[in-house]
Design an enzyme around this catalytic site. Structure first.
Site, mmCIF file in Angstrom:
data_model
loop_
_atom_site.group_PDB
_atom_site.id
_atom_site.type_symbol
_atom_site.label_atom_id
_atom_site.label_comp_id
_atom_site.label_asym_id
_atom_site.label_seq_id
_atom_site.Cartn_x
_atom_site.Cartn_y
_atom_site.Cartn_z
ATOM 1 N NE ARG A 15 -0.742 -0.802 4.857
ATOM 2 C CZ ARG A 15 -0.559 0.061 5.855
ATOM 3 N NH1 ARG A 15 -0.986 1.297 5.739
ATOM 4 N NH2 ARG A 15 0.030 -0.327 6.969
ATOM 5 C CG ASP A 62 9.339 -8.925 9.125
ATOM 6 O OD1 ASP A 62 9.909 -7.825 8.969
ATOM 7 O OD2 ASP A 62 8.985 -9.357 10.240
ATOM 8 C CG ASN A 89 8.078 1.946 0.087
ATOM 9 O OD1 ASN A 89 7.925 3.168 0.143
ATOM 10 N ND2 ASN A 89 7.127 1.091 0.456
ATOM 11 C CE1 TYR A 155 9.593 6.752 9.213
ATOM 12 C CE2 TYR A 155 10.018 9.096 9.485
ATOM 13 C CZ TYR A 155 9.640 8.029 8.686
ATOM 14 O OH TYR A 155 9.324 8.250 7.357
ATOM 15 C CB ALA A 157 17.531 7.950 14.793
ATOM 16 C CE LYS A 159 12.096 6.176 6.801
ATOM 17 N NZ LYS A 159 12.024 5.188 5.726
#
Ligand code: NAP
Length: 248
Positions: A15, A62, A89, A155, A157, A159
């Site tokens: 999605r 996963d 992604n 999150y 960190a 990225k």
């Protein structure tokens, strides 16, 4: 049809941005393997690509599990004999203030967003080196540069880590003709931001010079470009797709 006969893997393609990227790649002629932790949504995306006339398969993976990461690439090679484009992604973005972050939350965000990108990319290194071609496209975030505009410190960190991994892999794979780039989107209209408070989203929208959140298609268009021959001299680059929210 810039990507005719190319084989692409998109993680988290069930999605949101991943589904839009899978669609963009298929429309450009690529054969797409849609991977997701949720086999059902992955198959839904793949089925929609086939209905449109594209070539697509789905599979459960996963990305936080190294075995799944390696199996995803191995299965793609078994099925198609090659891999040309890897789009990392898959990602999660739980909202939690610094005081609220638990060890489990921290570890899970690291495992999906950072460890996942590393090990799926690691699995692609051997075939890419042997082919002396390949593309890796990582989906980072503006938060990786700013620390985030919501309570998402772990999150952000991850990225920042994805931005760094993009450069490490780009340097390592450049001698083999493989390019590695990242896209750093600003807030986008997907399920990831659906539960953000409406007043916060409104304030963020007002602070974006182009006065709207990103659409998944905005990010997909850049991913298709990065996968194409037109981007062959671009590597180690972090492409901001954020409506002007951060200009650097
Ligand atoms: P989304 O709508 O939540 O979709 C994420 C997809 O990844 C879902 O299909 C999800 O599966 C899947 N996924 C989650 N954990 C996984 C795992 N361990 N292995 C494989 N797949 C997994 O998110 P999105 O907005 O499209 O985000 C896609 C990417 O863009 C992420 O890396 C995100 O950080 C980045 N990004 C998003 C925004 C934004 O504002 N939306 C901004 C900047 C960057 P389930 O459906 O089962 O959860």
């Amino acid at each position: 049809m810039d990507l005719i006969d190319r084989v692409a893997v998109v993680t988290g393609g069930g999605r949101g941005i991943g589904a839009a990227i899978a669609q963009g790649l298929a429309r450009a002629g690529a054969q797409v393997v849609v991977a997701d932790i949720d086999a059902e949504t992955a198959e839904r995306t793949a089925a929609s690509l086939r209905e449109w006339g594209g070539s697509a398969l789905s599979g459960r993976a996963d990305v936080s599990r190294v075995a799944d990461a390696h199996n995803l690439v191995a299965t793609t090679l078994e099925r198609f004999g090659r891999l040309d484009i890897l789009v990392n992604n898959a990602g999660i973005c739980p909202l939690a203030t610094i005081e609220e972050v638990t060890e489990d939350l921290f570890d899970r965000v690291m495992a999906v967003n950072l460890k996942g990108v590393f090990f799926v990319s690691q699995a692609a290194v051997k075939p890419f080196k042997e082919q002396r071609s390949g593309r890796i496209i990582n989906i980072a975030s503006v938060g990786g540069k700013t620390g985030g505009i919501m309570p998402v410190a772990p999150y952000s960190a991850t990225k920042a880590g994805v931005i760094s991994l993009t450069k490490s892999f780009a340097s390592y794979l450049a001698p083999y003709g493989v390019t590695v780039n990242a896209i750093a989107p600003g807030p986008a209209t997907t399920d990831m931001t659906r539960d953000w408070p409406a007043d916060r989203v409104q304030a963020i929208t007002q602070s974006i010079p182009l006065k709207r959140l990103a659409r998944p298609e905005d990010i997909a268009a850049v991913a298709v470009f990065l996968a194409s021959d037109k981007a062959s001299y671009l590597t180690g680059e972090i492409v901001d797709v954020n409506g002007g929210l951060l200009m650097d």
